[in-house]
Design an enzyme around this catalytic site. Structure first.
Site, PDB file in Angstrom:
ATOM      1  N   CYS A  81     -80.265   1.488 -13.777  1.00 48.68           N
ATOM      2  CA  CYS A  81     -79.952   2.917 -13.810  1.00 48.68           C
ATOM      3  C   CYS A  81     -80.097   3.369 -15.259  1.00 48.68           C
ATOM      4  CB  CYS A  81     -78.539   3.159 -13.304  1.00 48.68           C
ATOM      5  SG  CYS A  81     -77.991   4.878 -13.448  1.00 48.68           S
ATOM      6  N   CYS A 213     -81.496  11.559 -12.992  1.00 47.55           N
ATOM      7  CA  CYS A 213     -81.748  10.148 -12.696  1.00 47.55           C
ATOM      8  C   CYS A 213     -82.635   9.611 -13.808  1.00 47.55           C
ATOM      9  CB  CYS A 213     -82.427   9.995 -11.336  1.00 47.55           C
ATOM     10  SG  CYS A 213     -82.964   8.294 -10.992  1.00 47.55           S
TER      11      CYS A 213
END
Length: 274
Positions: A81, A213
């Protein structure tokens, strides 16, 4: 166990210190993760925000400064991530963890080693420059591109992301047979004023649109280069794309190659939520 909330350009995480002496085994359980990340009944930050897009544990590592354990809000793991990487670097800085050498933190994540440098500190905000993995897997897919930037991503270019029904279109792409059986995150990109790319992302594991993101923004920048969109800046062979997420601005820099994109950096804010 003290829990913290961090936000990386609106992508938010429950974060905890899992170094020696701290038993965090309960927080690796799917039920606990799902409960803490629930947007109605989950962990409440000091500013009143409830739940999170994921949970991260900062753990000891023998060969680098620390290890990053990342879990999606549904308890799934095994992926990188990008916003989480910047947030956990900011958390390490908050905890007083300093690089073993130089001014750059080195940490291990699901996709390998990463480096992170704190560019600035202002109150609870850190600007973090995170080195991502080299991108070797990319190809045309459906009406866009597939890229693996530490997490699997589909990128589609549209005229304007603002009116787009990302929940509907993102869910279709996320479950498209082309990406079975694992699936892929779905990113939608358009050009905006000032040479910025506007990016919206539907994230698998969260199963909804998130405010940003990091790996998706990285994939969108590289896909823009492949598509022939002029970078925001060039510095020698390196190129840079400036990105508008839903809440904050970020940038992606990389060195293009025919078969691989190297020296990939994601830069943006990481905030401790109080």
């Amino acid at each position: 166990m003290e829990l913290y909330k961090y936000s990386g350009a609106g992508n938010d995480f429950v974060v905890l210190d899992g170094r020696k002496g701290n038993d965090v085994s309960e927080y690796r359980k799917t039920g606990t993760i799902v409960s803490l990340c629930d947007r109605k009944t989950g962990f409440r930050a000091a500013d009143g925000r409830i739940g999170a897009d994921g949970l991260m544990i900062l753990a000891d590592a023998s060969d680098c400064d620390f290890e990053m354990e990342y879990y999606n809000s549904d308890g799934s793991s095994g992926m990188m991530c990008g916003n989480g990487g910047r947030c956990i670097a900011a958390f390490a800085d908050f905890l007083g963890i300093r690089p073993k050498s130089g001014d750059t933190l080195v940490f291990n994540a699901a996709d390998g080693l990463h480096t992170a440098r704190i560019l600035s500190r202002e109150g609870d905000r850190r600007i973090v420059r995170l080195k991502m993995i080299d991108v070797r897997e990319f190809y045309p897919a459906l009406d866009g591109y597939f890229l693996n930037t530490g997490t699997r991503h589909f990128v589609r270019f549209v005229e304007d992301v603002e009116p787009l029904d990302v929940e509907t279109e993102g869910r279709k792409a996320r479950f498209d047979p082309a990406f079975a059986p694992v699936g892929a995150n779905a990113n939608f990109v358009s050009l905006s004023q000032g040479g910025f790319l506007s990016v919206r992302t539907f994230e698998k594991g969260v199963e909804a649109e998130t405010l940003a993101c990091g790996t998706g923004i990285t994939a969108s920048a590289i896909a823009s280069y492949i598509r022939g969109i002029e970078p925001s800046e060039r510095c020698g062979a390196m190129v840079k794309y400036n990105i508008h997420a839903r809440q904050d601005d970020l940038s992606v820099e990389f060195l293009p190659g025919a078969d691989c994109f190297t020296d990939v950096y994601l830069t943006g804010p990481a905030d401790l939520v109080r």
